[in-house]
Design a protein around this motif. Structure first.
Motif, short mmCIF file in Angstrom:
data_model
loop_
_atom_site.label_atom_id
_atom_site.label_comp_id
_atom_site.label_asym_id
_atom_site.label_seq_id
_atom_site.Cartn_x
_atom_site.Cartn_y
_atom_site.Cartn_z
N GLY A 50 7.47 7.38 -10.16
CA GLY A 50 6.03 7.15 -10.25
C GLY A 50 5.54 6.82 -11.64
O GLY A 50 4.34 6.79 -11.88
N ILE A 51 6.47 6.55 -12.57
CA ILE A 51 6.12 6.23 -13.95
C ILE A 51 6.76 4.90 -14.33
O ILE A 51 7.96 4.70 -14.10
CB ILE A 51 6.61 7.33 -14.93
CG1 ILE A 51 5.97 8.67 -14.59
CG2 ILE A 51 6.32 6.95 -16.37
CD1 ILE A 51 6.53 9.83 -15.40
N GLY A 52 6.00 4.00 -14.89
CA GLY A 52 6.57 2.78 -15.46
C GLY A 52 7.31 1.92 -14.46
O GLY A 52 6.80 1.55 -13.41
N LEU A 53 8.58 1.62 -14.79
CA LEU A 53 9.42 0.74 -13.98
C LEU A 53 10.26 1.53 -12.99
O LEU A 53 10.36 2.75 -13.05
CB LEU A 53 10.37 -0.06 -14.88
CG LEU A 53 9.79 -0.96 -15.96
CD1 LEU A 53 10.94 -1.53 -16.80
CD2 LEU A 53 8.98 -2.09 -15.35
N VAL A 54 10.91 0.77 -12.10
CA VAL A 54 12.00 1.29 -11.27
C VAL A 54 13.22 0.45 -11.60
O VAL A 54 13.18 -0.78 -11.54
CB VAL A 54 11.70 1.19 -9.77
CG1 VAL A 54 12.90 1.66 -8.96
CG2 VAL A 54 10.49 2.01 -9.41
#
Length: 278
Positions: free
Chosen positions: A195-199
């Motif tokens: 749920g933060i930044g990139l995957v």
């Protein structure tokens, strides 16, 4: 006397025949717990029910099911589908007639959550996932090693602070704003679905990182050390998002040694094609 006895015998047999003994009627009584309902609450949450008939006596219930508007799902399983409320009405009679095996909700199937459903806010901008086909497959489970040889990774970055399966093969240094390439590449490779930044392409990778520019400038010797350090630990995917305008036989020998150890080496094609770098 014999005729009278025979007539009484015929009447008795007719009274105990399956057609007479198990004539099924609708009922508004609640579904009993013994009716084979595996989850009454699940039945309440869905509009349709699946009724499975007894393998031996189930054929006796076919007229009632057809009158009730049930549709056949699988003859081999004796499985029928009908509206939940109608199922509730006829299940008690099916139970009394011993024609019911079980009744369950015809619940909807849910798509399994993948690494692309964690709500990472920058996911819509990750065009490369579609380009390489990473949006069409689910990556392996945790633990397959991926070795990134690059500039140092900022382990205090939200993508890596507390990330499991992260192993620094040497000391990581980030000496300035221009030294963030390793952090960016490692995020593209293995940023967790949190749920933060990139995957990342492979969020659960065993991420092995090697800082090939400990003083802010990478060189061939540090790259070779990283290739050998990663492959020495066993088969791994080695990512080299770096390059040079010159061919070097020692670099090639290090890569071939890593390949002989079962590793796969992936190198960038370069960002300077238009400037003459092949």
């Amino acid at each position: 006397m014999k005729r009278t006895a025979f007539a009484l015998l015929v009447v008795a047999l007719a009274a105990t025949s399956p057609a007479a003994a198990h004539r099924l009627r609708t009922s508004t009584r609640p579904v009993p717990a013994s009716a084979g309902v595996l989850d009454v609450q699940a039945l309440d949450r869905n509009s349709f029910a699946l009724i499975q008939l007894d393998r031996v006596r189930g054929h006796l219930a076919l007229p009632l099911l057809r009158r009730s508007g049930a549709t056949l799902v699988a003859a081999e399983l004796g499985l029928w589908r009908l509206q939940r409320e109608i199922a509730r009405q006829i299940v008690p009679e099916l139970t009394l007639g011993r024609t019911l095996r079980r009744v369950v909700a015809d619940h909807p199937l849910r798509r399994p959550r993948t690494h692309l459903h964690a709500g990472d806010p920058l996911l819509p901008s990750e065009y490369w996932l579609k380009v390489v086909g990473a949006n069409r497959v689910e990556p392996p489970g945790p633990g397959v090693p991926v070795t990134v040889i690059d500039t140092g990774v900022d382990l205090s970055h939200p993508e890596f602070d507390g990330r499991p399966n992260t192993l620094a093969l040497n000391r990581q240094t980030v000496v300035g704003p221009d030294d963030d390439h390793g952090t960016a590449v490692s995020s593209v490779v293995a940023a967790p679905a949190n749920g933060i930044g990139l995957v990342g392409v492979y969020p659960d990778a065993l991420l092995q990182i090697w800082d090939a520019s400990p003083r802010g400038g990478g060189n061939l010797s540090n790259e070779i050390r990283g290739i050998l350090a990663g492959s020495r630990r066993g088969p791994t995917v080695i990512n080299l998002s770096l390059g040079s305008e010159e061919f070097d036989p020692i670099e090639e020998e290090a890569i071939l040694l890593a390949l002989s150890r079962g590793s796969l080496v992936v190198a960038s094609s370069g960002n300077d094609f238009q400037e003459g770098n092949p």
